[in-house]
Design a protein around this motif. Structure first.
Motif, PDB file in Angstrom:
ATOM      1  N   PHE A 113     -26.619   6.731 -33.707  1.00 30.86           N
ATOM      2  CA  PHE A 113     -27.642   6.616 -32.664  1.00 30.86           C
ATOM      3  C   PHE A 113     -27.268   7.478 -31.455  1.00 30.86           C
ATOM      4  O   PHE A 113     -28.085   8.251 -30.948  1.00 30.86           O
ATOM      5  CB  PHE A 113     -27.785   5.154 -32.250  1.00 30.86           C
ATOM      6  CG  PHE A 113     -28.777   4.918 -31.133  1.00 30.86           C
ATOM      7  CD1 PHE A 113     -30.057   4.507 -31.417  1.00 30.86           C
ATOM      8  CD2 PHE A 113     -28.415   5.090 -29.797  1.00 30.86           C
ATOM      9  CE1 PHE A 113     -30.979   4.267 -30.396  1.00 30.86           C
ATOM     10  CE2 PHE A 113     -29.319   4.869 -28.780  1.00 30.86           C
ATOM     11  CZ  PHE A 113     -30.604   4.467 -29.075  1.00 30.86           C
ATOM     12  N   CYS A 114     -26.025   7.343 -30.986  1.00 32.94           N
ATOM     13  CA  CYS A 114     -25.574   8.052 -29.784  1.00 32.94           C
ATOM     14  C   CYS A 114     -25.629   9.568 -29.969  1.00 32.94           C
ATOM     15  O   CYS A 114     -26.096  10.298 -29.076  1.00 32.94           O
ATOM     16  CB  CYS A 114     -24.157   7.616 -29.422  1.00 32.94           C
ATOM     17  SG  CYS A 114     -24.024   5.913 -28.831  1.00 32.94           S
ATOM     18  N   TYR A 125     -33.137   6.000 -33.151  1.00 28.16           N
ATOM     19  CA  TYR A 125     -33.356   4.802 -33.959  1.00 28.16           C
ATOM     20  C   TYR A 125     -33.470   5.147 -35.445  1.00 28.16           C
ATOM     21  O   TYR A 125     -32.978   4.405 -36.301  1.00 28.16           O
ATOM     22  CB  TYR A 125     -34.603   4.052 -33.494  1.00 28.16           C
ATOM     23  CG  TYR A 125     -34.323   3.019 -32.438  1.00 28.16           C
ATOM     24  CD1 TYR A 125     -33.320   2.070 -32.606  1.00 28.16           C
ATOM     25  CD2 TYR A 125     -35.051   2.982 -31.249  1.00 28.16           C
ATOM     26  CE1 TYR A 125     -33.057   1.115 -31.641  1.00 28.16           C
ATOM     27  CE2 TYR A 125     -34.791   2.029 -30.269  1.00 28.16           C
ATOM     28  CZ  TYR A 125     -33.793   1.109 -30.481  1.00 28.16           C
ATOM     29  OH  TYR A 125     -33.524   0.155 -29.514  1.00 28.16           O
ATOM     30  N   LEU A 145     -23.432   7.370 -22.539  1.00 31.50           N
ATOM     31  CA  LEU A 145     -23.169   7.244 -23.974  1.00 31.50           C
ATOM     32  C   LEU A 145     -21.700   7.505 -24.287  1.00 31.50           C
ATOM     33  O   LEU A 145     -21.103   6.837 -25.137  1.00 31.50           O
ATOM     34  CB  LEU A 145     -24.059   8.204 -24.759  1.00 31.50           C
ATOM     35  CG  LEU A 145     -25.559   7.879 -24.769  1.00 31.50           C
ATOM     36  CD1 LEU A 145     -26.330   8.952 -25.551  1.00 31.50           C
ATOM     37  CD2 LEU A 145     -25.817   6.498 -25.357  1.00 31.50           C
ATOM     38  N   THR A 188     -27.781  -0.159 -25.749  1.00 32.64           N
ATOM     39  CA  THR A 188     -27.554   1.293 -25.747  1.00 32.64           C
ATOM     40  C   THR A 188     -28.864   2.024 -25.515  1.00 32.64           C
ATOM     41  O   THR A 188     -28.933   2.981 -24.728  1.00 32.64           O
ATOM     42  CB  THR A 188     -26.955   1.739 -27.092  1.00 32.64           C
ATOM     43  OG1 THR A 188     -25.832   0.930 -27.398  1.00 32.64           O
ATOM     44  CG2 THR A 188     -26.530   3.197 -27.039  1.00 32.64           C
ATOM     45  N   PHE A 228     -29.973   5.532 -36.619  1.00 32.81           N
ATOM     46  CA  PHE A 228     -29.302   4.242 -36.798  1.00 32.81           C
ATOM     47  C   PHE A 228     -29.736   3.586 -38.110  1.00 32.81           C
ATOM     48  O   PHE A 228     -28.899   3.125 -38.890  1.00 32.81           O
ATOM     49  CB  PHE A 228     -29.618   3.316 -35.623  1.00 32.81           C
ATOM     50  CG  PHE A 228     -29.077   1.919 -35.799  1.00 32.81           C
ATOM     51  CD1 PHE A 228     -27.760   1.626 -35.483  1.00 32.81           C
ATOM     52  CD2 PHE A 228     -29.886   0.896 -36.292  1.00 32.81           C
ATOM     53  CE1 PHE A 228     -27.248   0.340 -35.654  1.00 32.81           C
ATOM     54  CE2 PHE A 228     -29.387  -0.388 -36.460  1.00 32.81           C
ATOM     55  CZ  PHE A 228     -28.069  -0.660 -36.143  1.00 32.81           C
ATOM     56  N   SER A 261     -20.150  -1.515 -23.396  1.00 31.70           N
ATOM     57  CA  SER A 261     -19.603  -1.549 -24.754  1.00 31.70           C
ATOM     58  C   SER A 261     -18.927  -2.878 -25.088  1.00 31.70           C
ATOM     59  O   SER A 261     -18.614  -3.144 -26.249  1.00 31.70           O
ATOM     60  CB  SER A 261     -18.589  -0.413 -24.947  1.00 31.70           C
ATOM     61  OG  SER A 261     -17.394  -0.658 -24.214  1.00 31.70           O
ATOM     62  N   ILE A 283     -24.403   2.764 -34.649  1.00 31.64           N
ATOM     63  CA  ILE A 283     -24.589   3.080 -33.230  1.00 31.64           C
ATOM     64  C   ILE A 283     -24.021   4.459 -32.905  1.00 31.64           C
ATOM     65  O   ILE A 283     -24.562   5.184 -32.067  1.00 31.64           O
ATOM     66  CB  ILE A 283     -23.938   2.011 -32.334  1.00 31.64           C
ATOM     67  CG1 ILE A 283     -24.604   0.658 -32.539  1.00 31.64           C
ATOM     68  CG2 ILE A 283     -24.050   2.407 -30.863  1.00 31.64           C
ATOM     69  CD1 ILE A 283     -24.010  -0.449 -31.699  1.00 31.64           C
ATOM     70  N   PRO A 327     -28.794  -1.126 -31.513  1.00 31.57           N
ATOM     71  CA  PRO A 327     -28.626  -0.478 -30.198  1.00 31.57           C
ATOM     72  C   PRO A 327     -29.748  -0.775 -29.217  1.00 31.57           C
ATOM     73  O   PRO A 327     -30.512   0.109 -28.845  1.00 31.57           O
ATOM     74  CB  PRO A 327     -28.558   1.012 -30.558  1.00 31.57           C
ATOM     75  CG  PRO A 327     -29.286   1.128 -31.854  1.00 31.57           C
ATOM     76  CD  PRO A 327     -29.013  -0.146 -32.589  1.00 31.57           C
TER      77      PRO A 327
END
Length: 246
Positions: free
Chosen positions: A63-64, A84, A194, A174, A87, A25, A60, A171
């Protein structure tokens, strides 16, 4: 960048996915890209890109969450595709609200959503079965991340500061960590890495915020040094907070 992704991978294997995610991160990608923005496009361009990067941080988070909820039911490639899409969708929506808040507002929003995301992030149960190990996976990660950083830096003039900023935290690190961990360790290992990354997002946002405030008045070296130190301190504090309360 190849060294960073290789180091994060090794750290994850040695100290666990939560630590690996926390290390990942840190502004390993955003920092160098902002440095290139500053050197090639000027301080004003770099500072203008920070608001976009804040939007990207929020993207992000989307995304996570999309990845982990999908990972509990689907394979890595399905989860990666949905993450994706999340995101892109989140950042497009946020782009429409770009002028409604200043940098301070986006910074506060990113912090609130990061903390809230940690609180509600799903806890995945450990899975049975041995972990897989891919040959040459570190080298694949190195190649992918190098191509991305070079591409974003090259496209900066075409995209402008806002979209360059939004794509700066795109990301990629990530995605690499999530997809490879998902394939080799399943949804449980992915949730740990994550969650570790989410733990560091407040420190990451603080690094970006400080660059916008410091770069116009101080040297690049001093601005980045202060931001990086604050980032690390906040990461350590957040890790202690998460271990104690979450």
């Amino acid at each position: 960048m190849p060294t960073v992704i290789g180091g994060v991978t090794i750290a994850s294997r040695k100290w666990g996915n939560s630590v690996g995610g926390l290390i990942a991160s840190l502004p390993w990608i955003a920092g160098p890209i902002m440095l290139f923005f500053t050197l090639e496009q000027g301080v004003d361009f770099a500072v203008s890109s920070v608001k976009g990067i804040m939007m990207g941080v929020i993207g992000i988070l989307g995304f996570c969450f999309a990845y982990i909820y999908s990972a509990m039911r689907h394979k890595w490639y399905v989860s990666l595709s949905l993450a994706y899409l999340s995101f892109v969708g989140v950042t497009i929506i946020l782009k429409n609200f770009e002028d409604y808040m200043g940098l301070n507002g986006w910074f506060i929003l990113a912090d609130i959503l990061s903390l809230g995301g940690l609180v509600i992030f799903p806890k995945v149960k450990p899975e049975k079965g041995e972990s897989k190990r891919l040959k040459f996976d570190i080298y694949l990660r190195m190649i992918i991340i190098t191509v991305f950083v070079a591409l974003i830096t090259y496209l900066a003039k075409i995209l402008g500061p806002t979209w360059s900023g939004i794509l700066t935290p795109f990301p990629i690190i990530t995605a690499i960590l999530a997809a490879f961990t998902h394939y080799t360790q399943g949804a449980y290992g992915t949730s740990l890495i994550l969650r570790g990354m989410l733990t560091g997002f407040i420190g990451f946002a603080a690094f970006l915020f400080l660059q916008a405030k410091l770069l116009p008045n101080f040297s690049i070296a001093l601005a980045f040094l202060i931001g990086f130190i604050v980032n690390i301190i906040l990461n350590l504090l957040m890790r202690a907070f998460v271990k104690r309360f979450l």
